[in-house]
Scaffold this motif. Sequence first.
Motif, short mmCIF file in Angstrom:
data_model
loop_
_atom_site.label_atom_id
_atom_site.label_comp_id
_atom_site.label_asym_id
_atom_site.label_seq_id
_atom_site.Cartn_x
_atom_site.Cartn_y
_atom_site.Cartn_z
N THR A 171 -3.01 4.57 12.82
CA THR A 171 -4.06 4.90 11.76
C THR A 171 -3.27 5.65 10.77
OG1 THR A 171 -5.82 4.66 13.31
CG2 THR A 171 -6.35 5.81 11.14
N ILE A 172 -2.65 6.63 11.18
CA ILE A 172 -1.91 7.58 10.36
C ILE A 172 -0.83 6.83 9.66
CG2 ILE A 172 -0.06 9.59 10.48
CD1 ILE A 172 -1.52 10.74 12.66
N ALA A 173 -0.13 5.95 10.05
CA ALA A 173 0.91 5.00 9.31
C ALA A 173 0.07 4.46 8.16
CB ALA A 173 1.49 4.06 10.24
N GLN A 174 -0.83 3.72 8.37
CA GLN A 174 -1.93 2.92 7.51
C GLN A 174 -2.42 4.14 6.35
OE1 GLN A 174 -4.24 -0.13 8.73
NE2 GLN A 174 -3.54 0.25 10.99
N LEU A 175 -2.70 5.30 6.80
CA LEU A 175 -2.99 6.14 5.70
C LEU A 175 -1.92 6.46 4.84
CD1 LEU A 175 -5.46 8.33 8.15
CD2 LEU A 175 -6.27 7.21 6.16
N MET A 176 -0.70 7.14 5.60
CA MET A 176 0.36 7.14 4.76
C MET A 176 0.77 6.26 3.78
SD MET A 176 2.57 9.79 7.06
CE MET A 176 2.22 11.53 7.11
N ALA A 177 0.45 4.96 4.32
CA ALA A 177 0.95 3.77 3.43
C ALA A 177 0.24 3.40 2.24
CB ALA A 177 1.31 2.83 4.30
N GLY A 178 -1.16 3.86 2.24
CA GLY A 178 -2.05 3.58 1.30
C GLY A 178 -2.98 2.61 1.88
N ILE A 197 6.72 4.09 -1.25
CA ILE A 197 6.45 4.02 0.31
C ILE A 197 6.64 2.47 0.86
CG2 ILE A 197 4.97 4.29 2.07
CD1 ILE A 197 3.49 6.19 -0.02
N GLY A 198 7.63 2.27 1.72
CA GLY A 198 7.87 1.03 2.60
C GLY A 198 7.03 1.19 3.97
N LEU A 199 6.61 0.04 4.57
CA LEU A 199 6.05 -0.01 5.71
C LEU A 199 6.39 -0.99 6.50
CD1 LEU A 199 3.77 0.90 7.74
CD2 LEU A 199 2.00 -0.12 6.61
N VAL A 200 6.89 -0.90 7.76
CA VAL A 200 7.01 -1.90 8.77
C VAL A 200 6.27 -1.95 10.12
CG1 VAL A 200 8.86 -3.12 10.07
CG2 VAL A 200 9.74 -2.03 7.93
N ILE A 202 12.38 -5.00 8.99
CA ILE A 202 12.87 -3.79 8.87
C ILE A 202 14.23 -3.95 7.53
CG2 ILE A 202 14.79 -2.10 9.67
CD1 ILE A 202 13.19 -2.55 12.41
N ALA A 203 15.09 -5.02 7.58
CA ALA A 203 15.97 -5.32 6.61
C ALA A 203 15.24 -5.41 5.35
CB ALA A 203 16.94 -6.47 6.93
N ARG A 204 14.15 -6.14 5.20
CA ARG A 204 13.22 -6.21 4.06
C ARG A 204 13.06 -5.10 3.44
NH1 ARG A 204 8.37 -10.40 4.50
NH2 ARG A 204 7.80 -8.96 5.96
N ALA A 205 12.32 -4.33 4.15
CA ALA A 205 11.95 -2.90 3.89
C ALA A 205 13.14 -1.91 3.41
CB ALA A 205 11.26 -2.30 4.93
N LEU A 206 14.15 -2.18 3.94
CA LEU A 206 15.18 -1.35 3.48
C LEU A 206 15.95 -1.64 2.26
CD1 LEU A 206 17.48 -1.19 7.01
CD2 LEU A 206 16.16 0.82 5.68
N LEU A 207 15.77 -3.09 1.95
CA LEU A 207 16.01 -3.86 0.62
C LEU A 207 15.11 -3.44 -0.79
CD1 LEU A 207 17.39 -7.19 1.87
CD2 LEU A 207 18.89 -5.56 1.04
N MET A 208 14.02 -2.96 -0.32
CA MET A 208 13.08 -2.50 -1.35
C MET A 208 13.54 -1.20 -1.72
SD MET A 208 9.33 -3.43 0.40
CE MET A 208 8.67 -2.46 -0.74
N ASP A 209 14.36 -0.38 -0.96
CA ASP A 209 14.91 0.86 -1.47
C ASP A 209 13.87 1.88 -1.85
OD1 ASP A 209 17.19 2.38 -1.82
OD2 ASP A 209 17.12 1.75 -4.05
N ILE A 215 10.35 6.60 0.74
CA ILE A 215 9.82 6.90 1.97
C ILE A 215 9.81 5.68 2.67
CG2 ILE A 215 7.60 7.84 3.09
CD1 ILE A 215 7.08 9.44 0.49
N LEU A 216 10.19 5.70 4.15
CA LEU A 216 9.96 4.68 4.88
C LEU A 216 9.15 4.75 6.14
CD1 LEU A 216 11.12 1.63 5.64
CD2 LEU A 216 13.00 2.49 6.68
N ILE A 217 8.28 4.00 6.48
CA ILE A 217 7.30 4.24 7.64
C ILE A 217 7.75 3.08 8.66
CG2 ILE A 217 4.90 4.66 8.59
CD1 ILE A 217 4.01 5.60 5.79
N LEU A 218 7.82 3.45 9.82
CA LEU A 218 8.15 2.38 10.97
C LEU A 218 7.25 2.70 11.96
CD1 LEU A 218 11.95 2.82 11.22
CD2 LEU A 218 10.78 1.17 9.91
#
Length: 589
Positions: A380-387, A415-418, A486-493, A496-499
């Motif tokens: 839930t915290i991850a989804q809140l931080m990702a919007g 913000i990227g989320l995986v 994960i690679a796709r999220a890293l390529l978004m550059d 902030i990255l949330i895993l």
Amino acid sequence: MIISRLSQDKQLAITLLKSQQRYLLWTVVLTILAAIAELLPFLILYKVFSAVINYQPLTAYYLIKLAVAMAGVILLRYIFYCIAYYLSHQAAYSILTELRYKLVDKLAYASLPWLQQNPSGKLRQTVIQDVERIETFVAHHTVEGLAAIVCPLVSSLFLFYFDWRLGLAALIIAPVVMLISNWTMRGMSKDYDSYMGMAAELDSATVEYVRNIAVMKVFNLNVKHFEQMRSRLANYYQTIQVITHKVIGGWSVFTSLLSANVLFILPVGIVLFIYGEVKISAIALAIMLGAGILRPLMKVNLLSSELTEVLAGLRRLMPILALKTTNNNTTLTLVEPISLQLSNVSFSYQQQQVITDVSIVLKPATVTVLVGSSGSGKSTIAQLMAGLLIPNKGQVMVADVSLQQLSDQQRSELIGLVTQEPFLFQGTILDNLCFANKDISEQQLETAIKVAQAESLINSLPDGYQTMVNEQGLKLSGGERQRLAIARALLMDTQILILDEATAFADNITQKNFYQALRTYYPHKTILIIAHNSYGAESAEQIIIMDKGSVQEVGQHQQLLARNSFYQTMWQQQQTVMDWSIVSQEGKQ
């Protein structure tokens, strides 16, 4: 003024029909002409009966002329109906196309929290099934429904033309039939909404059951052990039973009375014939027309039921059509370096409190690990931080600016989320990796693949980056899908990255290598790692322990080992697993 007083679903229906009024107007005209042509053969038969009863000579020429006239009106009826159906289908598919374009356009601008509250199964039913139902109704039932109204009306006019008393006898039972029909269909709109809700839930459970049937077979389980499927089946059939018991009695009486008017036409006709008021041929025509004059009311009744379904579908469409097609595109100036924080955030699903007064700060270019038992509120915290979710209380802040103030574009660039269950699209591996960023260099691609521990996967695939994957990546294992995500999220550059349990399928060694490579190759990123353990990320700047929706303790690895029993136990279990080994013992089988 009249339209403004109608309910919103009916207003929407009228608006959709008005958009195709040219096609529909000609459909109405041609259907009326076809309905009239459908009754002309009865007049021809009436002429034959009259000639036979009056002993008039029937010459071959006269019979051929009547036969040609009969064939002509039947052909005319066929032509009218063909053109009417063609035009109604043109109108229907134009409405379908226009409506689908609008829905897709609206959904493209839907906010992430709105999409979270409206699951894909529900949206699929609305965009596909409800729209198809509108198309079917307009394409077929505008013609059939109109014919079901016009045919009895024209038949009644014919009967009243020959003798008003025969016409009255044919229609005397019509008010009773209509009253029974209305009584039978009372409250069906609410019942149908309930039925469709149950059907949607059952559809969702069925899809889940089919997807997991292999797992069920492994444990020798069947549908009886799938509690969700059983309960939704029970609710579905209970709803069907309630509707059936409510309708069946009135419907049986309704269908029985549709032909009961013959019991009135024949006695009235006989009395009138005895007094010399009508001829036998008129009575024969009255019986032929009267026997079927109320039969189309069954079609009208069925169409009324289907109209209830269509209006219920329109009510489900309206929340989507009400979405604004303009997002907040204002790019706010954020103060560098950019941090992300929860400030006294609380959130609940319906009546269930999930997190309470949580405050977390992710400082720029740091790694934060969030651990805790299942159900502690980590995802839930991850989804809140990702919007993806909006807090019931408190604020999610990006560089001292509320996350809700950012445009979707700016939020996704920051913000990227995986997640644990990443989604892959149908296409090549490269298509999926470059989905959110087409302008990447070969070096960026290689680095992202290396950090995500996906090099061996790419090398093992028959066509490398050009290997095709099915929708959702069903040909890949859970761990392989996670590495690609994960690679796709890293390529978004993103900064902030949330895993969120993004390495759940990885072993401890792979997980450790990934965290180390992440720090080495992307030192500028602010990273939040949500996991059941911190193995490989124990050097994080802060480790947060969640318990029952609240922050239990915050610290670094050595600090928590010294004072937190949960963290001590978790770390000890991780070390125990790492010490396991498989030893060959000679002489033992």
